[in-house]
Scaffold this motif. Structure first.
Motif, PDB file in Angstrom:
ATOM      1  N   UNK A 134       0.470  -1.088   0.492  1.00  0.00           N
ATOM      2  CA  UNK A 134      -0.064   0.149   0.078  1.00  0.00           C
ATOM      3  C   UNK A 134       0.524   1.377  -0.362  1.00  0.00           C
ATOM      4  N   UNK A 135       0.546   2.348  -0.665  1.00  0.00           N
ATOM      5  CA  UNK A 135       0.926   3.322  -1.063  1.00  0.00           C
ATOM      6  C   UNK A 135       0.430   4.280  -1.147  1.00  0.00           C
ATOM      7  N   UNK A 136       0.644   5.826  -1.271  1.00  0.00           N
ATOM      8  CA  UNK A 136      -0.288   7.011  -1.540  1.00  0.00           C
ATOM      9  C   UNK A 136      -1.042   6.618  -2.691  1.00  0.00           C
ATOM     10  N   UNK A 137      -1.009   6.020  -3.449  1.00  0.00           N
ATOM     11  CA  UNK A 137      -2.112   5.532  -4.880  1.00  0.00           C
ATOM     12  C   UNK A 137      -2.479   4.690  -4.557  1.00  0.00           C
ATOM     13  N   UNK A 138      -2.794   3.713  -3.614  1.00  0.00           N
ATOM     14  CA  UNK A 138      -3.690   2.923  -3.432  1.00  0.00           C
ATOM     15  C   UNK A 138      -2.523   1.101  -3.062  1.00  0.00           C
ATOM     16  N   UNK A 139      -3.178   0.033  -3.288  1.00  0.00           N
ATOM     17  CA  UNK A 139      -2.992  -1.248  -2.907  1.00  0.00           C
ATOM     18  C   UNK A 139      -2.739  -1.642  -4.168  1.00  0.00           C
ATOM     19  N   UNK A 140      -1.291  -2.504  -4.304  1.00  0.00           N
ATOM     20  CA  UNK A 140      -1.655  -3.499  -5.535  1.00  0.00           C
ATOM     21  C   UNK A 140      -0.694  -4.592  -4.287  1.00  0.00           C
ATOM     22  N   UNK A 141      -0.255  -5.780  -6.000  1.00  0.00           N
ATOM     23  CA  UNK A 141       0.454  -6.964  -5.694  1.00  0.00           C
ATOM     24  C   UNK A 141       1.607  -6.647  -6.510  1.00  0.00           C
ATOM     25  N   UNK A 142       2.953  -6.672  -5.981  1.00  0.00           N
ATOM     26  CA  UNK A 142       4.037  -6.980  -6.584  1.00  0.00           C
ATOM     27  C   UNK A 142       4.631  -7.990  -6.587  1.00  0.00           C
ATOM     28  N   UNK A 143       4.909  -8.125  -7.819  1.00  0.00           N
ATOM     29  CA  UNK A 143       5.306  -9.655  -8.126  1.00  0.00           C
ATOM     30  C   UNK A 143       6.711  -9.603  -9.147  1.00  0.00           C
ATOM     31  N   UNK A 144       8.007 -10.109  -7.909  1.00  0.00           N
ATOM     32  CA  UNK A 144       9.261 -10.112  -8.374  1.00  0.00           C
ATOM     33  C   UNK A 144      10.187 -11.441  -8.850  1.00  0.00           C
ATOM     34  N   UNK A 145      10.923 -11.610  -9.254  1.00  0.00           N
ATOM     35  CA  UNK A 145      11.375 -12.337 -10.307  1.00  0.00           C
ATOM     36  C   UNK A 145      13.140 -12.540 -10.177  1.00  0.00           C
ATOM     37  N   UNK A 146      13.904 -13.284  -9.803  1.00  0.00           N
ATOM     38  CA  UNK A 146      14.638 -12.688  -9.738  1.00  0.00           C
ATOM     39  C   UNK A 146      15.475 -14.371  -9.709  1.00  0.00           C
ATOM     40  N   UNK A 147      17.130 -14.271 -10.150  1.00  0.00           N
ATOM     41  CA  UNK A 147      18.252 -15.337 -10.070  1.00  0.00           C
ATOM     42  C   UNK A 147      18.861 -15.313  -9.172  1.00  0.00           C
TER      43      UNK A 147
END
Length: 294
Positions: A134-147
């Motif tokens: 959640x930030x000032x713009x709203x709520x979101x799902x962040x999906x990060x891919x790493x190696x």
């Protein structure tokens, strides 16, 4: 609600020109494969973002490419094996349930890192971090891919209101194409060890999302050796036969070179005996392009 998930995430992306995805471009290993096929695609419009879900197939199996196109045309993408996509689909359900249980956003009650719920998925040498934020713009799902062996992180940000729609689209693709990644499913051969003088050679067979490979490593022994550091080469399965043929050819040449000369027998030289054809060495000139050389 305004578009969210791109203000503070530092997504590294490039400008996306045009309306169609780059079929046959980046694959699950982010390298170009001419034999890559696009089997199906879905497009979702969530707030001011477009999301493309492409089912692709190459010689290593099937996977889903998820691409996010922002309102400004910026593009970011991640790659999911089919089995990982199924696990992600299940996580989307639990994240959506959790999101539904939250009350209205309260700027005075937001965690320092903005994270409301997190999960992690592991597939071969890749890790996926799911963070409902959640930030000032709203709520979101962040999906990060790493190696795991290092490299840049890629990620997409999905508005929280679109998680159910995204899950349903992903479910449709998995229903059509299944959750089997494809590729080799049998049992791999056991590793081997060879000791020659003061050196040890190890032959290990492994498999990752690039396919099956043989790692040949060397470790020296003795008082002069200060560490057990190994040096290694990796040989893809597709060239094992050629690799073997080259070694066999060198073995055959050296075997003939070590044989005693029979020039004194029969009173004739190597090329002077009647009816005897001269020996023509079998020389491998490594003809062809550099891509076909070992």
């Amino acid at each position: 609600m305004s578009d969210i998930g791109s203000g503070d995430e530092g997504i590294s992306s490039q400008k996306y020109h045009g309306q169609s995805m780059d079929a046959g471009g980046n694959n699950f290993d982010s390298g170009q494969q001419p034999q890559e096929q696009e089997l199906a695609t879905k497009m979702l419009q969530i707030q001011s973002k477009r999301f493309y879900l492409d089912v692709k197939q190459n010689r290593r199996g099937r996977f889903i490419k998820v691409a996010e196109i922002g309102a400004d045309g910026r593009r970011s993408q991640i790659f999911l094996a089919m089995s990982t996509a199924a696990e992600f689909r299940d996580h989307l359900s639990s994240f959506s349930d959790f999101y539904s249980s939250l009350g209205p956003p309260n700027p005075d009650n937001v965690p320092d890192d903005g994270k409301l719920k997190s999960e992690m998925m592991l597939k071969d040498n890749r890790r996926y971090y799911l963070d409902l934020k959640e930030n000032s713009r709203g709520r979101f799902l962040r999906v990060s891919q790493t190696i795991t062996r290092g490299g840049p992180r890629s990620q997409v940000a999905l508005p929280a209101q679109g998680m159910i729609e995204f899950r349903d689209a992903l479910t449709d693709l998995l229903d059509d194409f299944g959750t089997d990644d494809g590729g080799f499913k049998g049992e791999l051969p056991e590793g081997r060890h060879l000791r020659v003088d003061n050196k040890n050679f190890y032959f290990d067979i492994g498999q990752n999302n690039r396919g099956i490979y043989m790692k040949v490593s060397e470790m020296a022994l003795g008082p002069q050796v200060k560490s057990n550091f190994r040096t290694a080469i990796t040989v893809p399965e597709k060239c094992w036969t050629r690799f073997r043929d080259i070694l066999a050819d060198y073995c055959d040449k050296m075997c003939r070179a070590h044989q005693p000369s029979d020039s004194h027998q029969g009173g004739a030289g190597p090329a002077g005996a009647a009816g005897a054809a001269p020996i023509t060495p079998n020389i491998d000139t490594f003809a062809g392009s550099a891509a076909n050389r070992i």
